[in-house]
Structures are given as structure tokens and as C-alpha cells.
Design a protein around this motif. Structure first.
Motif, PDB file in Angstrom:
ATOM      1  N   THR A 249     -38.494  39.683 -29.375  1.00  0.00           N
ATOM      2  CA  THR A 249     -37.849  38.640 -28.619  1.00  0.00           C
ATOM      3  C   THR A 249     -37.765  39.000 -27.295  1.00  0.00           C
ATOM      4  N   SER A 250     -38.751  39.615 -26.758  1.00  0.00           N
ATOM      5  CA  SER A 250     -38.360  39.839 -25.285  1.00  0.00           C
ATOM      6  C   SER A 250     -39.822  38.734 -24.821  1.00  0.00           C
ATOM      7  N   SER A 251     -40.938  38.846 -24.929  1.00  0.00           N
ATOM      8  CA  SER A 251     -41.732  38.502 -25.015  1.00  0.00           C
ATOM      9  C   SER A 251     -41.746  36.969 -25.508  1.00  0.00           C
ATOM     10  N   THR A 291     -34.207  32.323 -28.855  1.00  0.00           N
ATOM     11  CA  THR A 291     -35.166  32.729 -29.706  1.00  0.00           C
ATOM     12  C   THR A 291     -34.603  33.216 -30.556  1.00  0.00           C
ATOM     13  N   ASN A 292     -33.650  33.953 -30.954  1.00  0.00           N
ATOM     14  CA  ASN A 292     -33.431  34.334 -32.034  1.00  0.00           C
ATOM     15  C   ASN A 292     -32.527  33.538 -32.509  1.00  0.00           C
ATOM     16  N   ALA A 293     -33.011  32.539 -33.305  1.00  0.00           N
ATOM     17  CA  ALA A 293     -32.328  30.882 -34.011  1.00  0.00           C
ATOM     18  C   ALA A 293     -30.466  30.894 -34.553  1.00  0.00           C
ATOM     19  N   PRO A 359     -29.483  45.264 -23.284  1.00  0.00           N
ATOM     20  CA  PRO A 359     -29.326  45.781 -21.053  1.00  0.00           C
ATOM     21  C   PRO A 359     -31.319  45.910 -20.964  1.00  0.00           C
ATOM     22  N   VAL A 360     -32.019  46.660 -22.259  1.00  0.00           N
ATOM     23  CA  VAL A 360     -33.628  46.686 -22.094  1.00  0.00           C
ATOM     24  C   VAL A 360     -34.412  44.913 -22.178  1.00  0.00           C
ATOM     25  N   ALA A 361     -33.944  43.849 -22.035  1.00  0.00           N
ATOM     26  CA  ALA A 361     -34.566  42.541 -22.468  1.00  0.00           C
ATOM     27  C   ALA A 361     -33.948  42.461 -20.996  1.00  0.00           C
TER      28      ALA A 361
END
Ligand code: HEM
Length: 404
Positions: A249-251, A291-293, A359-361
Motif C-alpha cells: 500500500t504505502s510504497s 491505492t486500495n481500490a 499512522p505508520v503509513a
């Protein structure tokens, strides 16, 4: 039920071609609660309006998560071992109990530690790119975001983190020839790719049982729910949930974000001139990328929405990517605006399953864009980006850039 626009949201090519945004615009206008009969045999409702997507997220008593988030994923029957065992594929009250066990792994201290680790890795990767005059941002830089998170959360080395990223990338890219041999049966292939991840975590779990630490796997191995330890299956499924949720997700969001900034150089210059815009810029990148459609739910009872009757047992998909461009929520949703406010995007979902890794992302992404902007790095495309073959995760797998 074959009336309505002739659009197939199960068709991955629609997304790879980038034609999905037009398709969603039509659906929101002509048939917002859409019955999709996929050429691949999958049938599901598609909610495409912001209000409807948010409504379904919040109605967790009506819409169950036990089939897993992906249509045609490997957790389709309610007696599948993932149902009720993996955080994202569980309903209340089990979900609450699992969340109490999983959540401490993403404490404030962990989020800070991830940011420090990601900071070191990104600085190294960006320095390399600066020395080379460019590179493939998707491969050389963006993957350092989940790598830093895994090193901290799972307590693994840089090499082990990248090995796990390779495995989750294959699983999420199970329809993409860049990652797997697509000549085999898709269902079997997915099961096999999932087994690879289980093997990885089974080894790690055995190690942590011998030498416990303060990492996520050791925490799950120690955890008790109603005075009982988690089963090995429960531990493995939740490790997979955390790894896939974090790696895929984040990348990809970072890549879509950088591409958007390269395609809208005036917005990048605005951000360079006013670093105070970083927070709103990040939200805009999250909305823009979606990103997460979508996520999937299963209707537990018959329910009517906008005149369409959803039956108990039907699959219902909640399209974040469409909600995030809904004209009623975002009158100028096709404009990329790093200063946009308000911006209540649904990229992390909503309700009880809202992303616990948010919060991490946020930490990973703000660090990356802070480093790029404070070093005044200006990139331009050095070739066509390559998109992941998926309608679930909207990602860029290759993003060649040149430093201007
Ligand atoms: C830009 C980055 C991210 C996006 C777009 C994203 C998106 C989402 C979405 C939409 C959901 C809701 C699923 C549902 O309702 O069925 C979710 C849940 C989840 N995410 Fe994320 N995520 C991101 C980053 C992360 C990270 C970094 C981690 C872990 C470190 C993570 C772990 C999870 C987990 C464990 C869940 C399940 C929560 C639950 O069911 O209660 N995610 N994510």
C-alpha cells in the motif's frame, strides 16, 4: 439483472489502461448501486457514491467481512480458516478481541521507530539516486518504506524484509506476469503464493518461540484471548494481514504520489515553496492514489439502497477510488490540489475496520516527501510507468525518473 451500463469492474485491463475513472464517473451518474456480472464469473454489487461507501463501512452489523476484502480471494466460504481469525476478515465480537491483540504492535513508539528506520533507508536510497542522476523510483526508493516498517514491526533484517516484500508482491500481483507465471490456474496460484507467505512466517514463528522478543510475531505468540493462546493459524493469518496490509500500500501510494507531482509540476513547486502544505499534500496524494481500490463485504440481510435490492449472501464492493472522486463530495475531484481542505478521503476505509496501519503509513509517506522536498529534489519521468495488473491494489511497479 443485466440492465445498466455495460462495465465490468472485474476486468483488470480497465484499470491498467486507466479507463476506470471514466467508468466510475458513468456508474455514479447512471447506476450508482451497480450489479456487476464479471466476464470471469464473479458477481457483486458495486457501491460507487461516497455516501453509500461510507454507509456500508459503518453498517458492520449488516455487511460482514468474513469473505475477506478481495472478490475471488481465497477466503470465500464462511468456514474457511481465515474467516473470523484474521483481523480484516472478522466480524464483531471476534474483531474487537483480535484488534486488542494486534493494535499494540502499532503503538506510538513503534510508529516513531518506523519513521526513524524509514528515514535512514530513504536517505540512503535518495542519495544513490542523486549520485546516479535518476533510477527506478518504484524499485529503488519506494520499497524502502515497507522495508523500514517490517524491520521495526517484525524485527527482521533488511534482506529478510525485502524477501517478504517479494512474496507479498507476488501474492497481490498474482495476475501480473511481471511477478508470476500467469499460465497456471489463478485460484491454485493464489493459494500457492499465500502458502509461500505462511512458510516464511512459520519459520519466523518457530524462531520467535525459541527466542522471544518485542516484535509483532512474538507478541502474537504470547497473546491470549479469553485466557487461550492464539492458534498457529490465527498467528499466521494475522502476520499475513499485517505484511500484505503494510507492504502493498504505502510504497505504491508513494509512486502514484510522485507521479502526480511530476505531472503537476506547479503543485510540486507550491509544496517546495511552502513546506507547511505537506499534511494537506499527503491527504491529496492518498485521495488521488486510492491505492486500495475497493474492499468487499457480504450482505447479512436483504437491504435496499437507491432502489436496488441487495440480497442476503450477496457480495458487495465498496469502491474507495470512486468515492474519492464523487462530485457530491469533491466538486473538483479531478483536480490535483496539494492544499485541498477539507479532504475526508476514504483511502484508509472507515468504521471498525479502518486501517490500523494508517499512522505508520502517514509516518512513512511524510518522511519520504519531506526528504524529497527539503533536499529540493526535482524529478521528471524517464520512461512510461508500469501499472500493476490488479483491480484491488492500484499500484505502479516501475517508475523510471531522471533528476532535473
Ligand atoms: C497508504 C497505505 C495504506 C492504505 C491505503 C491502506 C488501506 C486500508 C484499508 C482500506 C483498510 C480497510 C479494510 C476493510 O475495511 O476491509 C485497511 C485495513 C488494514 N490495514 Fe491498511 N492501508 C495502508 C497501510 C497499512 C500499513 C502500513 C499497515 C501495517 C503496518 C496496514 C495494516 C492494515 C491492517 C492490519 C488492516 C485491518 C484492520 C481491521 O480489519 O481492523 N495498512 N487498510
Amino acid at each position: 439483472m443485466t440492465d445498466g451500463p455495460d462495465i465490468d469492474l472485474a476486468d483488470v485491463d480497465l484499470f491498467v489502461r486507466g479507463a476506470h475513472l471514466d467508468a466510475f464517473r458513468r456508474l455514479r451518474e447512471e447506476d450508482p448501486v451497480y450489479w456487476n456480472e464479471g466476464a470471469d464469473g464473479s458477481c457483486f454489487w458495486a457501491l460507487t457514491k461516497y455516501d453509500d461507501v461510507q454507509w456500508a463501512y459503518r453498517e458492520h452489523e449488516l455487511f460482514s467481512s468474513v469473505r475477506g476484502a478481495v472478490v475471488g480471494g481465497s477466503f470465500q466460504s464462511s468456514d474457511d480458516s481465515a474467516a473470523g481469525r484474521m483481523l480484516v476478515a472478522s466480524d464483531l465480537p471476534r474483531h474487537r478481541l483480535l484488534k486488542q491483540v494486534v493494535h499494540p504492535a502499532l503503538s506510538h513508539a513503534v510508529v516513531e521507530a518506523v519513521s526513524r528506520q524509514v528515514g535512514t533507508l530513504v536517505e540512503r536510497a535518495v542519495d544513490r539516486m542523486l549520485a546516479d542522476g535518476g533510477g527506478d523510483f518504484a524499485v529503488d526508493v519506494a520499497t524502502e518504506l515497507p522495508a523500514g516498517a517490517l524491520m521495526t514491526i517484525m524485527g527482521v533484517s533488511w534482506e529478510e524484509a525485502h524477501e517478504l516484500i517479494r512474496l507479498t508482491r507476488r501474492m497481490v500481483g498474482y495476475r501480473d506476469e511481471a511477478f508470476v507465471d500467469t499460465g497456471t490456474d489463478a485460484g491454485l496460484r493464489l493459494a500457492w503464493l499465500q502458502a509461500e507467505i505462511f512458510d516464511y512466517f512459520e519459520d519466523l514463528l518457530a524462531l520467535r518461540r525459541r527466542q522471544p522478543g518485542d516484535d509483532f510475531v512474538s507478541m502474537l505468540a504470547r497473546a491470549r484471548i479469553n485466557d487461550r493462546p492464539l492458534s498457529t493459524d490465527e498467528i499466521l493469518y494475522n502476520c499475513m494481514n499485517m505484511a500484505v496490509g503494510g507492504n502493498e500500500t504505502s510504497s505504491y501510494t508513494a509512486c502514484t504520489g510522485l507521479l502526480a507531482l511530476m505531472e503537476h509540476p506547479e503543485q510540486y513547486e507550491r509544496l517546495l515553496a511552502d513546506p507547511g502544505l505537506l499534511a494537506t499534500a499527503l491527504d491529496e496524494i492518498l485521495r488521488w492514489s486510492s491505492t486500495n481500490a475497493y474492499v468487499q463485504r457480504m450482505a447479512k440481510r436483504d437491504v435496499e439502497r437507491r432502489g436496488r435490492r441487495i440480497r442476503a449472501g450477496d457480495s458487495v464492493t465498496l469502491w474507495n477510488v470512486s468515492a474519492n472522486r464523487d462530485e457530491e463530495q469533491y466538486p473538483d475531484g479531478d483536480v490535483f490540489d496539494v492544499g485541498r481542505t477539507p479532504n475526508r478521503h476514504l483511502t484508509y476505509g472507515s468504521g471498525i475496520h479502518r486501517c490500523i496501519g494508517a499512522p505508520v503509513a502517514q509516518g512513512e509517506l511524510s518522511l519520504l516527501f519531506q526528504q524529497l522536498t527539503s533536499a529540493k529534489v526535482r524529478c521528471r519521468p524517464a520512461g512510461a510507468p508500469r501499472r500493476l495488473r490488479s483491480n484491488f491494489i492500484l499500484g505502479i511497479t516501475s517508475l523510471p525518473v531522471q533528476l532535473a
